[in-house]
Design an enzyme around this catalytic site. Structure first.
Site, PDB file in Angstrom:
ATOM      1  N   HIS A 158      -0.937   0.763   2.375  1.00  0.00           N
ATOM      2  CA  HIS A 158      -1.799   1.588   1.390  1.00  0.00           C
ATOM      3  C   HIS A 158      -2.354   0.592   0.305  1.00  0.00           C
ATOM      4  CE1 HIS A 158      -2.169   5.014  -1.664  1.00  0.00           C
ATOM      5  NE2 HIS A 158      -2.084   3.834  -2.381  1.00  0.00           N
ATOM      6  N   GLU A 159      -1.243  -0.165  -0.268  1.00  0.00           N
ATOM      7  CA  GLU A 159      -1.383  -1.252  -1.090  1.00  0.00           C
ATOM      8  C   GLU A 159      -2.426  -2.110  -0.834  1.00  0.00           C
ATOM      9  OE1 GLU A 159      -0.680  -0.571  -4.218  1.00  0.00           O
ATOM     10  OE2 GLU A 159       0.709   1.070  -3.702  1.00  0.00           O
TER      11      GLU A 159
ATOM     12  N   HIS B  55      -6.013  -1.126  -0.746  1.00  0.00           N
ATOM     13  CA  HIS B  55      -6.654  -1.195  -2.302  1.00  0.00           C
ATOM     14  C   HIS B  55      -7.003  -2.515  -2.430  1.00  0.00           C
ATOM     15  CE1 HIS B  55      -5.555   2.537  -3.876  1.00  0.00           C
ATOM     16  NE2 HIS B  55      -4.094   2.510  -3.809  1.00  0.00           N
TER      17      HIS B  55
ATOM     18  N   ASP C 195      -3.422   7.424  -7.711  1.00  0.00           N
ATOM     19  CA  ASP C 195      -4.844   6.759  -7.390  1.00  0.00           C
ATOM     20  C   ASP C 195      -5.943   7.827  -8.069  1.00  0.00           C
ATOM     21  OD1 ASP C 195      -3.948   4.484  -6.458  1.00  0.00           O
ATOM     22  OD2 ASP C 195      -3.726   5.583  -4.609  1.00  0.00           O
TER      23      ASP C 195
HETATM   24 ZN   LIG Z   1      -2.776   3.726  -4.297  1.00  0.00          ZN
END
Ligand SMILES: [Zn+2]
Length: 367
Positions: A62-63, A66, A169
């Site tokens: 997930h990170e 980004h 987010d």
């Molecule tokens: Zn996030």
């Protein structure tokens, strides 16, 4: 290379270092003990630990989602650190263009949706998808397939992260969406306000239905406040350059001067951070903190070169002030020399930037 304190270095991917904060190990131990306490055998404990590790692998993805999206817009990420509450990717900045910020913010939750979809396809293809009857009768999560639990967890992660409040987010998504229609500072303030109202609704319902909502609400409320303050600070500085806060008048010290001389200048006037130069070249910086500390531990006749900081960052007048400020915060720097065409023209002090922020915020408060 400077490694992060209190964190375990895992490795590097695409130039981004990955760390696990030591408190994460407490989480692992806690899950194992929780199972032991409930009278489960060690296999159940192991299941819990492996599940958490798998879940956090999803958080890392997930990170990275980004970080790699931000990388496409030329924004670097210093590192990704895993905490028991989740992962944090330290992006050096967020894109100024709302469209780009929207994509960077959405990239994380989108990764969890993709993982959930892959697990769904896998469960269907292998015939492991539990039927409704089994779901209702399952007493423990372990009774259900590992992949199914992981799929649910990823859906939960996507939904939780899309709550439109700032540490999440979803808060950035909301701010980016608002930024299409108004300036960034105003959009940040409105997004933070919506987040805090939402947090209060969570707390309110939490008292009646589920106490976890109270915690989540408080977490969002505090996060929305501090993040909004930080975001406002950052957005206020957008568009400014180093030359806008450049101090051309300053009293340079030389490495051989003693502490007493610096203390005298400190007491005589407005200056509290100094550049230490020799032959028109910057050798170090001296802040009030080091000065007072040096005075207390070494005495006033000590030469300045023994207490000055030599790990300073050199700036140029055309540098983006927002990036400079973020870098100064990250490096715990309060003063930086400014060079133009290799010649020393002045210095930038963190206090000056803070004053600019206050003035700008006051000017925008009636928008
Ligand atoms: Zn996030």
């Amino acid at each position: 290379m400077k490694r992060k304190k209190l964190s375990l270095y895992l490795g590097k991917f695409s130039g981004i270092e990955i760390y696990i904060h030591w408190t994460f190990l407490i989480l692992i131990a806690w899950i194992f003990l929780l199972h032991a306490e409930m009278g489960h055998d060690w296999r159940a404990g192991l299941w819990g630990v492996v599940f958490i590790l798998a879940l956090f692998a999803c958080v890392v993805l997930h990170e990275f989602s980004h970080a790699l999206t931000a990388q496409r817009y030329g924004i670097r990420t210093r590192d990704i650190t895993l905490y028991p509450i989740g992962g944090i990717a330290s992006l050096e900045s967020m894109p100024e263009k709302p469209g780009q910020e929207l994509l960077v913010a959405l990239a994380g939750p989108a990764m969890n949706v993709v993982i959930a979809a892959i697990l769904w396809i896998y469960l269907r293809a292998t015939g492991k998808m539990p039927e409704l009857g089994i779901l209702k009768n399952a007493k423990h999560l372990q009774d259900l397939p590992f992949g199914f639990n992981l799929m649910l967890a990823n859906i939960a992660l996507a939904v939780f992260n899309l709550i439109p409040a700032f540490p999440m987010d979803g808060g950035r998504v909301l701010r980016a969406a608002l930024s299409f229609r108004m300036d960034r500072i105003k959009a940040t303030r409105i997004a933070a306000g919506i987040g805090q109202i939402l947090a209060m609704v969570f707390v309110f319902f939490g008292f009646f239905y589920n106490f976890w909502l109270v915690f989540i609400g408080l977490f969002i409320y505090l996060g929305a406040g501090s993040e909004a303050a930080f975001e406002t600070t950052k957005s206020v500085l957008a568009g400014f350059k180093v030359r806008d806060v450049l101090m051309r008048r300053f009293t340079p010290l030389s490495p051989g001067d003693n502490i007493e001389k610096a203390v005298q200048i400190l007491l005589d006037g407005q200056e509290h951070d100094f550049l230490v130069t020799a032959n028109e070249e910057v050798k170090g910086v001296l802040t009030r903190k080091e000065l007072i500390h040096g005075l207390a531990s070494l005495g006033q006749s000590t030469p300045i070169f023994r207490i000055m900081r030599t790990d300073f960052t050199i700036l140029t007048p055309e540098m983006n002030l927002q990036e400079v400020y973020m870098k100064m915060l990250a490096n715990d720097a309060t003063v930086c020399p400014v060079l133009e065409n290799g010649r020393l023209v002045g210095m930038v002090d963190k206090d000056n930037i803070s004053e600019l922020i206050l003035v700008q915020q006051a000017m925008h408060s009636n928008d």
